[in-house]
Design a protein around this motif. Structure first.
Motif, PDB file in Angstrom:
ATOM      1  N   ARG A  20      15.143  17.596   2.743  1.00 26.63           N
ATOM      2  CA  ARG A  20      14.193  18.040   3.763  1.00 26.63           C
ATOM      3  C   ARG A  20      12.758  17.797   3.306  1.00 26.63           C
ATOM      4  O   ARG A  20      11.916  17.347   4.096  1.00 26.63           O
ATOM      5  N   LEU A  21      12.463  18.091   2.043  1.00 27.03           N
ATOM      6  CA  LEU A  21      11.113  17.846   1.534  1.00 27.03           C
ATOM      7  C   LEU A  21      10.781  16.356   1.564  1.00 27.03           C
ATOM      8  O   LEU A  21       9.668  15.959   1.929  1.00 27.03           O
ATOM      9  N   HIS A  22      11.738  15.528   1.178  1.00 26.61           N
ATOM     10  CA  HIS A  22      11.503  14.082   1.165  1.00 26.61           C
ATOM     11  C   HIS A  22      11.302  13.547   2.582  1.00 26.61           C
ATOM     12  O   HIS A  22      10.435  12.691   2.817  1.00 26.61           O
ATOM     13  N   ALA A  23      12.083  14.053   3.535  1.00 21.11           N
ATOM     14  CA  ALA A  23      11.929  13.610   4.922  1.00 21.11           C
ATOM     15  C   ALA A  23      10.578  14.031   5.490  1.00 21.11           C
ATOM     16  O   ALA A  23       9.929  13.270   6.217  1.00 21.11           O
ATOM     17  N   ARG A  24      10.120  15.248   5.154  1.00 21.46           N
ATOM     18  CA  ARG A  24       8.799  15.688   5.612  1.00 21.46           C
ATOM     19  C   ARG A  24       7.698  14.804   5.022  1.00 21.46           C
ATOM     20  O   ARG A  24       6.731  14.451   5.707  1.00 21.46           O
ATOM     21  N   ALA A  25       7.827  14.452   3.748  1.00 18.91           N
ATOM     22  CA  ALA A  25       6.818  13.603   3.111  1.00 18.91           C
ATOM     23  C   ALA A  25       6.789  12.216   3.738  1.00 18.91           C
ATOM     24  O   ALA A  25       5.714  11.636   3.948  1.00 18.91           O
ATOM     25  N   GLN A  26       7.948  11.671   4.053  1.00 19.03           N
ATOM     26  CA  GLN A  26       7.986  10.360   4.691  1.00 19.03           C
ATOM     27  C   GLN A  26       7.383  10.402   6.088  1.00 19.03           C
ATOM     28  O   GLN A  26       6.682   9.475   6.497  1.00 19.03           O
ATOM     29  N   GLY A  27       7.640  11.483   6.813  1.00 21.05           N
ATOM     30  CA  GLY A  27       7.095  11.581   8.162  1.00 21.05           C
ATOM     31  C   GLY A  27       5.585  11.722   8.186  1.00 21.05           C
ATOM     32  O   GLY A  27       4.920  11.168   9.071  1.00 21.05           O
ATOM     33  N   ALA A  28       5.024  12.448   7.218  1.00 26.91           N
ATOM     34  CA  ALA A  28       3.573  12.652   7.182  1.00 26.91           C
ATOM     35  C   ALA A  28       2.844  11.554   6.423  1.00 26.91           C
ATOM     36  O   ALA A  28       1.619  11.443   6.534  1.00 26.91           O
ATOM     37  N   GLY A  29       3.576  10.762   5.643  1.00 29.72           N
ATOM     38  CA  GLY A  29       2.921   9.727   4.846  1.00 29.72           C
ATOM     39  C   GLY A  29       2.126  10.288   3.688  1.00 29.72           C
ATOM     40  O   GLY A  29       1.134   9.693   3.253  1.00 29.72           O
ATOM     41  N   ARG A  30       2.537  11.441   3.158  1.00 29.06           N
ATOM     42  CA  ARG A  30       1.840  12.107   2.064  1.00 29.06           C
ATOM     43  C   ARG A  30       2.823  12.376   0.925  1.00 29.06           C
ATOM     44  O   ARG A  30       4.008  12.618   1.161  1.00 29.06           O
ATOM     45  N   PRO A  31       2.353  12.364  -0.325  1.00 29.29           N
ATOM     46  CA  PRO A  31       3.261  12.637  -1.443  1.00 29.29           C
ATOM     47  C   PRO A  31       3.493  14.127  -1.633  1.00 29.29           C
ATOM     48  O   PRO A  31       2.617  14.957  -1.361  1.00 29.29           O
ATOM     49  N   VAL A  32       4.674  14.450  -2.104  1.00 27.71           N
ATOM     50  CA  VAL A  32       5.042  15.809  -2.492  1.00 27.71           C
ATOM     51  C   VAL A  32       5.517  15.742  -3.938  1.00 27.71           C
ATOM     52  O   VAL A  32       6.481  15.030  -4.245  1.00 27.71           O
ATOM     53  N   PHE A  33       4.837  16.459  -4.820  1.00 29.82           N
ATOM     54  CA  PHE A  33       5.187  16.483  -6.235  1.00 29.82           C
ATOM     55  C   PHE A  33       5.946  17.773  -6.529  1.00 29.82           C
ATOM     56  O   PHE A  33       5.438  18.872  -6.286  1.00 29.82           O
ATOM     57  N   LEU A  34       7.147  17.617  -7.053  1.00 29.27           N
ATOM     58  CA  LEU A  34       7.989  18.749  -7.412  1.00 29.27           C
ATOM     59  C   LEU A  34       7.925  18.925  -8.924  1.00 29.27           C
ATOM     60  O   LEU A  34       8.510  18.143  -9.680  1.00 29.27           O
ATOM     61  N   LEU A  35       7.187  19.943  -9.378  1.00 29.38           N
ATOM     62  CA  LEU A  35       7.058  20.236 -10.801  1.00 29.38           C
ATOM     63  C   LEU A  35       8.143  21.229 -11.192  1.00 29.38           C
ATOM     64  O   LEU A  35       8.281  22.283 -10.574  1.00 29.38           O
ATOM     65  N   ARG A  36       8.875  20.905 -12.245  1.00 31.79           N
ATOM     66  CA  ARG A  36      10.006  21.741 -12.640  1.00 31.79           C
ATOM     67  C   ARG A  36       9.874  22.097 -14.113  1.00 31.79           C
ATOM     68  O   ARG A  36       9.876  21.225 -14.984  1.00 31.79           O
ATOM     69  N   GLN A  37       9.752  23.401 -14.373  1.00 33.46           N
ATOM     70  CA  GLN A  37       9.634  23.901 -15.736  1.00 33.46           C
ATOM     71  C   GLN A  37      11.022  24.155 -16.323  1.00 33.46           C
ATOM     72  O   GLN A  37      11.858  24.800 -15.693  1.00 33.46           O
TER      73      GLN A  37
ATOM     74  N   ASP B  62       0.812  -1.205   0.000  1.00 32.48           N
ATOM     75  CA  ASP B  62       0.000   0.000   0.000  1.00 32.48           C
ATOM     76  C   ASP B  62       0.854   1.266   0.000  1.00 32.48           C
ATOM     77  O   ASP B  62       0.336   2.366  -0.130  1.00 32.48           O
ATOM     78  N   ALA B  63       2.175   1.111   0.137  1.00 34.82           N
ATOM     79  CA  ALA B  63       3.052   2.274   0.143  1.00 34.82           C
ATOM     80  C   ALA B  63       3.258   2.846  -1.248  1.00 34.82           C
ATOM     81  O   ALA B  63       3.854   3.915  -1.381  1.00 34.82           O
ATOM     82  N   PHE B  64       2.775   2.169  -2.288  1.00 34.89           N
ATOM     83  CA  PHE B  64       2.955   2.631  -3.657  1.00 34.89           C
ATOM     84  C   PHE B  64       1.605   3.003  -4.256  1.00 34.89           C
ATOM     85  O   PHE B  64       0.577   2.404  -3.947  1.00 34.89           O
ATOM     86  N   LEU B  65       1.635   3.999  -5.130  1.00 28.25           N
ATOM     87  CA  LEU B  65       0.448   4.444  -5.849  1.00 28.25           C
ATOM     88  C   LEU B  65       0.504   3.883  -7.264  1.00 28.25           C
ATOM     89  O   LEU B  65       1.280   4.367  -8.093  1.00 28.25           O
ATOM     90  N   PRO B  66      -0.288   2.859  -7.576  1.00 31.11           N
ATOM     91  CA  PRO B  66      -0.275   2.330  -8.947  1.00 31.11           C
ATOM     92  C   PRO B  66      -0.840   3.358  -9.929  1.00 31.11           C
ATOM     93  O   PRO B  66      -1.903   3.937  -9.703  1.00 31.11           O
TER      94      PRO B  66
END
Length: 343
Positions: free
Chosen positions: A195-212, A62-66
């Protein structure tokens, strides 16, 4: 010798900690028997586990989003990690719309499991002035996202946007956090992404980094996808493809970085009715353009076709051309047709 052994153990411990923070899980192994698991871990018998070699960590499926595309999910090792930082790149500025649409598609998949939670989209003033904001009516019709669920935070500077993203990434009241950045700024370095990745792991929520218009560089994100728009095919009907129509949104997605290190490029179509992705494997077909093609110039091998009758200047003797008997008297003619005065 004792000092060397202690230093070696310290280095190994630091490497394990860095691998845990970065989420580098390159290989999936078969899970051991439930009896061999630690009883204090709270994992009972009959629970399917995914064992990874690096870091010796155990992750639930369940840790992955298909994503819903079998070949892409297999190349990513099961899908996108839910509690992690994921990069979505656009190679050029004009790909910003495709990157945003692909990110909203992923958010739509997340909301199927976290219904009712809002999404926070963070960016600088430059980003929103360049790419704009998502269309409110299109959010619900295409992605099933209510306009009130999508929150925006416009920061004047990049450092402010990073601070907002770090604070939002630790909140469990958000379904996902989207941070949109342009180019390769110096402040968005490996430390900031860790830091962003560690925050996402701690909260159990995804963080999407969009880069133009950004190039690849070292980051803590375990997955990097490169998204661009793909040609749309005609809309499918019962009678077949509808000529001259534009079908469903399509994306070209390439894997730039993943846990499995497997490359791949896929053409995905987003189904707004089913709220899911479908892979297009057949040859891409562009929607037919109903506008007639302009004739070639006369200097080519195939000269331009002869022009037809020009109604504005009819030929002499044609039914619509004026006859001498129908000419107005000289006093009623236009002044510019009269003789020019000398002097």
């Amino acid at each position: 010798m004792a000092i060397s052994a202690v230093a070696r153990e310290t280095v190994f411990a630091l490497r394990r900690q860095i691998a845990k923070i970065e989420g580098t899980l390159p290989e999936r192994l078969q899970a051991p028997a439930p009896a061999t698991l630690d009883a204090d871990a709270g994992v009972g018998p009959g629970v399917d586990l995914t064992i990874v070699r690096r870091g010796l960590a155990a992750a639930l499926p369940d840790a992955f989003l298909p994503i819903g595309v079998e070949r892409l999910d297999a190349a990513l090792g099961g899908g996108l990690p839910k509690a992690a930082l994921t990069e979505i790149h656009g190679l050029e500025t004009r790909d910003a719309g495709a990157v945003a649409g692909f990110a909203l598609s992923l958010v739509s998949l997340i909301l199927n499991q976290a219904q009712g939670l809002p999404i926070l989209w963070i960016g600088t003033s430059e980003i929103f002035h360049e790419a704009g904001f998502p269309y409110a009516r299109g959010l619900h019709a295409t992605f099933g996202i209510e306009p009130g669920q999508l929150l925006f935070s416009e920061a004047p500077r990049l450092v402010d946007a990073l601070w907002v993203a770090e604070e939002a990434a630790r909140m469990t009241a958000l379904a996902a956090v989207i941070l949109e950045i342009r180019g390769n700024p110096q402040r968005l370095d490996l430390t900031a992404t860790r830091r962003l990745h560690a925050r996402a792991q701690g909260a159990g929520r995804p963080v999407f980094l969009l880069r133009q218009a950004a190039g690849p560089e070292p980051t803590a994100a375990p997955v990097r996808l490169i998204a661009a728009s793909a040609p749309a095919v005609p809309r499918e009907t019962i009678a077949g493809p509808l000529a001259g129509s534009i079908g469903r949104p399509a994306f070209t997605v390439s894997i730039g970085k993943s846990r499995t290190a497997l490359p791949g490029q896929f053409t995905l179509e987003w189904n707004p009715d089913e709220r899911g992705f479908e892979e297009r494997r057949d040859k891409e077909r562009r929607a037919e353009n109903p506008v007639p093609v302009v004739s070639l110039s006369g200097g080519r091998k195939d000269p331009a076709a002869a022009a037809g009758e020009i109604l504005a200047f009819p030929a002499v003797g044609s039914p619509i051309s004026p006859t001498p008997g129908n000419q107005p008297p000289p006093g009623q003619r236009a002044t510019h047709l009269g003789p020019r005065r000398a002097g």
